[in-house]
Write a protein that holds these residues in place. Structure first.
Motif, PDB file in Angstrom:
ATOM      1  N   ALA A  24     -17.449  11.634  -0.044  1.00  0.00           N
ATOM      2  CA  ALA A  24     -16.886  10.421  -0.625  1.00  0.00           C
ATOM      3  C   ALA A  24     -15.605  10.081   0.118  1.00  0.00           C
ATOM      4  O   ALA A  24     -14.700  10.905   0.223  1.00  0.00           O
ATOM      5  N   LEU A  25     -15.549   8.873   0.668  1.00  0.00           N
ATOM      6  CA  LEU A  25     -14.356   8.393   1.361  1.00  0.00           C
ATOM      7  C   LEU A  25     -13.677   7.367   0.459  1.00  0.00           C
ATOM      8  O   LEU A  25     -14.280   6.367   0.095  1.00  0.00           O
ATOM      9  N   TYR A  26     -12.437   7.625   0.083  1.00  0.00           N
ATOM     10  CA  TYR A  26     -11.729   6.820  -0.907  1.00  0.00           C
ATOM     11  C   TYR A  26     -10.713   5.895  -0.243  1.00  0.00           C
ATOM     12  O   TYR A  26      -9.852   6.346   0.501  1.00  0.00           O
ATOM     13  N   CYS A  27     -10.838   4.607  -0.514  1.00  0.00           N
ATOM     14  CA  CYS A  27      -9.896   3.594  -0.036  1.00  0.00           C
ATOM     15  C   CYS A  27      -9.159   3.036  -1.240  1.00  0.00           C
ATOM     16  O   CYS A  27      -9.742   2.844  -2.301  1.00  0.00           O
ATOM     17  N   ARG A  28      -7.885   2.737  -1.057  1.00  0.00           N
ATOM     18  CA  ARG A  28      -7.092   2.199  -2.163  1.00  0.00           C
ATOM     19  C   ARG A  28      -6.464   0.878  -1.753  1.00  0.00           C
ATOM     20  O   ARG A  28      -5.807   0.784  -0.723  1.00  0.00           O
ATOM     21  N   LEU A  29      -6.656  -0.120  -2.583  1.00  0.00           N
ATOM     22  CA  LEU A  29      -6.090  -1.440  -2.362  1.00  0.00           C
ATOM     23  C   LEU A  29      -4.681  -1.494  -2.943  1.00  0.00           C
ATOM     24  O   LEU A  29      -4.463  -1.119  -4.093  1.00  0.00           O
ATOM     25  N   SER A  30      -3.734  -1.939  -2.155  1.00  0.00           N
ATOM     26  CA  SER A  30      -2.358  -2.068  -2.606  1.00  0.00           C
ATOM     27  C   SER A  30      -2.265  -3.151  -3.677  1.00  0.00           C
ATOM     28  O   SER A  30      -2.966  -4.156  -3.622  1.00  0.00           O
ATOM     29  N   GLN A  31      -1.374  -2.971  -4.641  1.00  0.00           N
ATOM     30  CA  GLN A  31      -1.147  -3.981  -5.676  1.00  0.00           C
ATOM     31  C   GLN A  31      -0.590  -5.265  -5.064  1.00  0.00           C
ATOM     32  O   GLN A  31      -0.736  -6.350  -5.619  1.00  0.00           O
ATOM     33  N   ASP A  32       0.056  -5.159  -3.911  1.00  0.00           N
ATOM     34  CA  ASP A  32       0.621  -6.327  -3.249  1.00  0.00           C
ATOM     35  C   ASP A  32      -0.445  -7.199  -2.604  1.00  0.00           C
ATOM     36  O   ASP A  32      -0.198  -8.359  -2.291  1.00  0.00           O
ATOM     37  N   ASP A  33      -1.628  -6.633  -2.387  1.00  0.00           N
ATOM     38  CA  ASP A  33      -2.717  -7.354  -1.714  1.00  0.00           C
ATOM     39  C   ASP A  33      -3.659  -7.904  -2.775  1.00  0.00           C
ATOM     40  O   ASP A  33      -4.507  -7.204  -3.292  1.00  0.00           O
ATOM     41  N   LYS A  34      -3.508  -9.173  -3.101  1.00  0.00           N
ATOM     42  CA  LYS A  34      -4.253  -9.781  -4.210  1.00  0.00           C
ATOM     43  C   LYS A  34      -5.555 -10.459  -3.776  1.00  0.00           C
ATOM     44  O   LYS A  34      -6.158 -11.182  -4.533  1.00  0.00           O
TER      45      LYS A  34
END
Length: 66
Positions: A24-34
């Motif tokens: 499993a490769l986990y990516c996280r979206l920044s809260q600043d990137d809407k």
């Protein structure tokens, strides 16, 4: 069973009478990137993680993005 290493989690799951590993490769979206959909941040994270997985033999793999 789960094994964790850096940014990857390897899950061992049964397929018929065989056991196969899936990374499993986990990516996280920044809260600043809407943005809707895959942002540039997610696209870049996927490229980096995919390269790492292939170079280190973590295949097959699946992406999880949040």
């Amino acid at each position: 069973m789960l094994q964790q290493s850096n940014n990857t989690i390897t899950s061992i799951y049964p397929i018929g009478n065989q056991t196969e590993e899936l990374t499993a490769l986990y990516c996280r979206l920044s809260q600043d990137d809407k943005q809707e959909g895959d942002s540039n941040s997610i696209i870049n994270q996927k490229k980096i993680l995919k390269r790492y997985a292939i170079e280190h033999g973590y295949q097959p793999y699946v992406f999880f993005c949040r």
